[in-house]
Design an enzyme around this catalytic site. Structure first.
Site, short mmCIF file in Angstrom:
data_model
loop_
_atom_site.label_atom_id
_atom_site.label_comp_id
_atom_site.label_asym_id
_atom_site.label_seq_id
_atom_site.Cartn_x
_atom_site.Cartn_y
_atom_site.Cartn_z
N SER A 158 -2.05 4.16 0.16
CA SER A 158 -3.62 3.93 0.49
C SER A 158 -3.88 4.02 1.78
CB SER A 158 -3.79 3.27 -0.38
OG SER A 158 -5.72 3.18 -0.21
N TYR A 170 -3.25 -4.91 -4.74
CA TYR A 170 -3.15 -3.23 -4.98
C TYR A 170 -3.01 -2.71 -3.36
CZ TYR A 170 -5.80 1.10 -3.97
OH TYR A 170 -5.55 2.73 -3.80
#
Length: 273
Positions: A158, A170
């Site tokens: 990501s 994350y």
């Protein structure tokens, strides 16, 4: 004719191969990153093992592929479990006779800094986003060597790995995916296994709009692209297919950002959602 003079686009090296795609399901008929990769690979003649924790979602992807004349099978399981990953690879070998490709696409999100996120949530995010790729790869790579003489892996990270904003665990997990990609590329390149990484930006997928995203938020995400267009799962899937193909035969250990230029502009235009 000298083979070096042939147009490399004539053969992408995908037809007749076999792939494992984790996180290959999606809600309804929606097109997430994993489902897009499955469908696009199947359209090029790849046999696909669609893996998802929700068997119904994997089954729907298989049905969509079958409706187009492609070949796919569903596998239900949690890829944070080592035995499940071993069984997943065994299922691909039994069903297709070979394993050429692995797409590691499982991931979950998080919110908050280290001072606020519960330890259990931190551990769950890293286990899901990073351990799953380690486990799937450790079983898939030997199968690639034994059945196909090599292969290719694409890990889905990501842009949060490059620009963390309020999603610490994350971002850390996705940064780890980049490092894992590079390490595996070095370790397994001599075994003819290429490993690359795709970094999606704020693309519109069932995972994003399933959370009840408002039209205003969706518009902000679109504007975050310097192209002024909204990305979607197909954009990520096409990047995955390219990196698995023979067109990327001389590419390994690399990071391909698929974000419409979002990471090129300042925070005022940025909205990762």
């Amino acid at each position: 004719m000298d083979s070096s003079a042939r147009d490399p686009l004539d053969d992408d090296g995908l037809t007749g191969r076999a792939a494992i795609v984790t996180g290959g399901g999606a809600a309804g008929d929606g097109i997430g990153n994993g489902r897009a990769a499955c469908i696009l690979l199947a359209r090029r003649g790849v046999k696909v093992l669609v893996v998802d924790r929700d068997g119904a979602l994997a089954g729907r992807t298989v049905a969509m592929i079958a409706a187009e004349g492609g070949q796919a099978r569903a596998f239900t399981g949690d890829v944070t479990d080592d035995d499940t990953c071993k069984a997943m690879v065994a299922a691909a070998r039994a069903g297709f006779g070979r394993v050429d490709f692995l797409v590691n696409n499982v991931g979950i999100g998080s919110k908050g800094p280290v001072t606020q996120e519960p330890l259990g949530d931190w551990q769950r995010v890293l286990r899901t986003n990073l351990d799953s790729m380690f486990l799937a790869s450790r079983h898939a790579i030997p199968a690639m060597r034994e059945t196909a003489g090599g292969g290719a892996i694409v890990n889905v990270s990501s842009i949060s790995a490059l620009r963390p904003r309020g999603m610490t665990s994350y971002a850390v997990s996705k940064g780890g995916v980049i490092s894992l990609t590079r390490a595996m590329a070095v370790d397994h390149g001599p075994e003819h296994v290429r490993v690359n990484c795709v970094l999606p930006g704020a693309v519109y997928t069932p995972l994003s709009y399933g959370g009840g995203m408002s039209e205003q938020a969706r518009e902000q995400r679109r504007k975050a692209s310097v192209l002024g267009v909204e990305g979607n799962g197909w954009d990520v899937g096409m990047a995955v297919r390219f990196l698995l193909s023979q067109q990327a035969r001389f590419i390994t250990g690399q990071v391909l950002v698929v974000d419409g230029g979002q990471t090129l502009v300042g925070p005022a235009r940025d909205h990762q959602g």
